[in-house]
Design an enzyme around this catalytic site. Structure first.
Site, PDB file in Angstrom:
ATOM      1  CB  SER A  89      -0.926   0.006   1.216  1.00 41.02           C
ATOM      2  OG  SER A  89      -0.179  -0.073   2.428  1.00 41.02           O
ATOM      3  CG  ASP A 257      -1.861   4.982   8.670  1.00 44.47           C
ATOM      4  OD1 ASP A 257      -0.858   5.702   8.437  1.00 44.47           O
ATOM      5  OD2 ASP A 257      -2.378   4.257   7.804  1.00 44.47           O
ATOM      6  CG  HIS A 260      -0.820   4.328   4.444  1.00 46.95           C
ATOM      7  ND1 HIS A 260      -1.296   3.480   5.425  1.00 46.95           N
ATOM      8  CD2 HIS A 260      -0.459   3.529   3.399  1.00 46.95           C
ATOM      9  CE1 HIS A 260      -1.253   2.232   5.002  1.00 46.95           C
ATOM     10  NE2 HIS A 260      -0.730   2.240   3.773  1.00 46.95           N
TER      11      HIS A 260
END
Length: 868
Positions: A89, A257, A260
């Site tokens: 991600s 978080d 990211h």
């Protein structure tokens, strides 16, 4: 006066600066040769850097400057290609940052653990979800057997090995996949089939305090550090942008978080990749403001010719001149024919070293470059410091200012005016303050003030002296353009990019033509006013009428192979379209007031008081006006029509009383004396990238942050001023030689002064000039005017009409055609005999004619441009 030997000019101050420059150049050169893999500073871009603003928009790589790519630039580099990112991600978010540079509205929402494909502006952006880099399609592409070959391939893995495999097992499995990947992409034969450019991402350093408990327990700092240390072993085999981690480590507030980060980080990470991939595809022409991963173009033949002239022919001449006594008569005659006198050769060598220093500073990767960043808490104190030094070096009149009044706009005053304006402009450029409208607008006034001085001074000369000869034109234009033209050919730059020189040259020619036409009627008021109106109308038409400049430039392109930007030049001319005429009008009014002896009238004190009061009101109004405009683009529309108001108001206030008028700052006067050199020289040896960037002299370049940034500022500023000081002296000597405006004997060139013995005095100032010399050519320094006005001993000694109140000259007026005042030629050099008028060959006699010199020089430049 005969110039002293070079050894007599080198006082301890100059020796120290020369040694400093040598050490800096040596250190920078060693880096260039010892770190050969990073000659174009690609690895500097990828490995390190720091944020130089608090909004995380301006990232400074170590030792180079990067471009912020917009949509058009990305498409130009990656158009009709395939960009592929493979990983987790974090890698997916980096792809989004790249895609959004082309289309800010691109839809990035979708299933988390899935592949993505976007197509925008002929570029296909694709993401493969493969956090372990072990899927079959990933293996295919790493084996070079995929269905397509990406122009850019980005691979990233690591976090999932730690998050989903137990501790050491995850680390070992990750090392195995990295070894296999590096083996493939570092093999030139295999890599050529995989992708055009391959990048292996580092393992991102999270913000640990924001990770959830599960991630915090698995993504330990020690394991992530171990992974990146392992990758570091391969930094010379594959491209790994460790700077990505520097970015996130220095912006911990931009994540929710801990894993990211905000889109602004991904976008800037994309900029690093684009600079790495695309910069060397940029046009190899000025301005060269992007230096990361950039190979400067090879020097052209004409650049090599310039360097050979200064580094071979000139030193050869210095050698032969130094051995004059050992040469035979025939050899001496030959040397005298092909080399000028020793002082001129020394000046040429000094000038050449300055040109070479600017070339190596701004057209090679030897010295590092840095990006500008406006900081009001630095800009303001620097302005204040310059003011404090200026006030601390005030020079009050030694005699009663009333009885020994220097007069309105006297020499010292205008040198000071140029000096403090130049300092403001230098600081303005160094801190990149052009984006701040409230600063940009007054700086525009300073540029207009230079042109006002030009109009005032040249009008005064032509009106009083009536000298419109070719010698006058050639002398002024050579002095104004010598450094600029030399840099144009040495750096491969465009003449108009040094906009101040062509701007001043253009307006000088306008003033000359205006005053030359029907010059015998210049003393007739209505004729003079009509000429000014007609000239203003013609230049306004030339500037503003659509297509006129374009046709002129098209003709020049056909004839002389010059490629000038008519739009940019129209902007420059239009901003100051009328201020030169205001300067001419003010000069005429001043002359008329002197003739009317206005100062003897009983109401003169009242007129002065009201004038000063009005000037204060005008200054307050101007700053209110410029600060209340929406932006600088709105202000620019008003500038041509209002710029004269604060300028004229300033002249009133600066000359309010005899004491104020005759008190000047040595510090500002010094910079006023070399204002032309500092303005042009800043392009390549204080700033860089043709003023887009900053020059970094400290080595290694990673020191240029924090206190190191200030250390570089001090060192580069000292070297910059010193080189400009040398250029000012040498340019004046060379111009005297070219234009034949030196002393009566060949080689009689003024010596280079000592900064220690002369204090804050500019090298070309004349301490023995008459104290009441009122008018001058304020645009140029003392030395500049020595060349510009061959009749006068000092630039500010303008001769008034008989019975006028101007200052008389201190020396006999010598006609430029008298055969005297030529420097160089076939004389005996330093201390040689005066050469009779009839001496020399036909060619030499023809070359002594300024008209021949002008025609040959123009034709020569046209031919040279055609060949370039």
């Amino acid at each position: 006066m005969v110039a002293p030997k070079l050894s007599q000019r080198l006082d301890p101050f100059h020796l120290f600066l020369a040694a400093t420059v040598f050490v800096i150049f040596l250190a920078a050169s060693l880096r260039y040769f010892t770190d050969a893999p990073d000659r174009n500073r690609c690895r500097s871009l990828l490995n390190d850097g720091w944020w130089i603003d608090s909004k995380f928009k301006n990232w400074q790589p170590t030792g180079c400057t990067m471009q912020t790519y917009n949509s058009d630039a990305v498409v130009k580099c990656l158009g009709n290609t395939h960009v592929l990112y493979i990983g987790d991600s974090v890698i997916r978010q980096q792809l989004f940052g790249m895609a959004e540079k082309v289309d800010a509205n691109i839809v990035t929402k979708g299933e988390k653990h899935s592949d993505r494909v976007f197509t925008s502006s002929s570029i296909t952006f694709e993401f493969w979800w493969d956090p372990f880099l072990n899927a079959s399609h990933t293996i295919d592409i790493l084996n070079g057997v995929a269905k397509f070959r990406p122009s850019l391939l980005v691979l990233g893995t690591g976090l999932w090995y730690l998050n989903y495999l137990e501790g050491s097992d995850g680390l070992a499995a990750w090392k195995s996949i990295i070894d296999r990947t590096v083996h493939q992409i570092s093999n030139p034969t295999i890599a050529a089939d995989i992708a055009a450019t391959i990048v292996l991402a580092p393992v991102e350093t999270p913000k640990y305090t924001l990770l959830n408990s599960t991630r915090r327990s698995r993504l330990s700092p020690s394991n992530i550090e171990a992974m990146n240390d392992y990758l570091f072993r391969y930094k010379d085999e594959v491209f790994i942008p460790f700077a990505w981690n520097r970015m996130v480590e220095q912006s911990p507030s931009l994540t929710d978080d801990g894993l990211h980060f905000a889109d602004i980080i991904a976008t800037k990470q994309a900029d690093i990749l684009l600079n790495f991939k695309c910069n060397d595809q940029l046009p190899k022409q000025a301005p060269m403001g992007t230096t990361c991963c950039y190979t400067y173009p090879q020097t052209r033949w004409y650049q090599n010719a310039v360097f050979l002239f200064f580094l071979a022919w000139v030193p050869l001449g210095m050698y032969f001149r130094s051995t004059d006594d050992n040469l035979s008569v025939s050899a001496k005659r030959f040397v005298n024919r092909i080399f000028p006198s020793e002082p001129v050769l020394v000046a040429l060598f000094t000038f050449g070293l300055g040109i070479l220093y600017m070339f190596y500073s701004d057209r090679t990767q030897i010295f590092a470059k840095a990006q500008k960043q406006f900081n009001p808490w630095e800009f303001g104190p620097m302005m204040l410091l310059a003011l404090i030094i200026g006030l601390a070096t005030l020079k009050h009149p030694k005699k009663d200012p009333i009885t020994s009044d220097g007069g309105f706009l006297n020499r010292e005053q205008t040198d000071e005016w140029k000096g403090w304006m130049q300092l403001v402009i230098l600081i303005y450029h160094y801190w990149g303050a052009s984006s701040i409208s409230g600063i940009y607008n007054p700086v525009r006034i300073l540029v207009a003030a230079y042109l006002f001085q030009s109009g005032y001074g040249h009008f005064f000369f032509f009106y009083k002296k009536g000298d419109f000869g070719v010698a006058r034109i050639v002398s002024v234009l050579v002095r104004l353009n010598l450094l600029t033209v030399a840099l144009e050919y040495a750096t491969g730059n465009d003449y108009l990019s040094y906009y101040f020189t062509p701007l001043v040259s253009f307006w000088f020619l306008v003033i000359w033509v205006t005053m030359y036409v029907a010059n015998k009627y210049n003393k007739t008021k209505w004729v003079l006013c009509l000429k000014l109106v007609v000239a203003c109308a013609i230049t306004t038409w030339l500037i503003h009428y659509p297509g006129v400049l374009e046709r002129v430039f098209s003709t020049l392109e056909i004839v002389a192979n010059v490629h000038w930007n008519a739009k940019e030049w129209r902007f420059r001319l239009a901003l100051d379209a009328y201020i030169v005429y205001v300067g001419m009008i003010v000069a005429y009014i001043y002359i008329r007031l002197q003739d009317l002896k206005i100062g003897d009238r009983t109401n003169w004190p009242s007129i002065k008081r009201y004038s000063i009061l009005g000037a204060i009101v005008v200054m307050v109004w101007y700053f209110w006006f410029e600060l209340t405009r929406q932006d600088k683009f709105v202000y620019n529309a008003y500038h041509p029509f209002i710029s004269w108001l604060p300028i004229v108001a300033f002249t009133f206030l600066r000359n309010a009383t005899p004491n104020i008028r005759n008190t000047t700052s040595r510090f500002f006067v010094f910079f006023g004396g070399c204002s032309l050199e500092t303005f042009i020289g800043q392009f390549h040896m204080w700033l860089a990238g043709d003023t887009k960037d900053l020059l970094v002299l400290v080595t290694p370049a990673g020191w240029a942050t924090g206190l190191g940034w200030w250390a570089n500022f001090v060192v580069s500023s000292a070297v910059f001023v010193w080189v400009c000081w040398g250029l000012a002296w040498s340019t004046a000597v060379i111009c005297d030689w070219i234009c034949g405006t030196g002393g009566k004997k060949r080689g009689a060139v003024a010596p280079a002064p000592s900064a220690l013995t002369n204090g804050m005095t500019h090298p070309h100032s004349n301490k023995h000039a008459p104290g009441n010399s009122e008018q001058m050519i304020p645009l140029v320094s003392g030395a500049e005017f020595s060349a510009a006005v061959p009749h006068l001993h000092h630039p500010h000694e303008i001769v008034s009409d008989a019975g006028g109140n101007g200052a008389a000259t201190a020396v006999e007026i010598v006609s430029p055609r008298s055969g005297k005042g030529e420097v160089g030629g076939d004389g005996e050099g330093e201390g040689g005999e005066e050469v009779p008028k009839e001496a020399g060959s036909f060619v030499e006699r023809a070359w002594a004619d300024q008209r021949v010199k002008a025609v040959v020089s123009v034709v020569g430049l046209v031919i040279l441009n055609r060949l370039c």
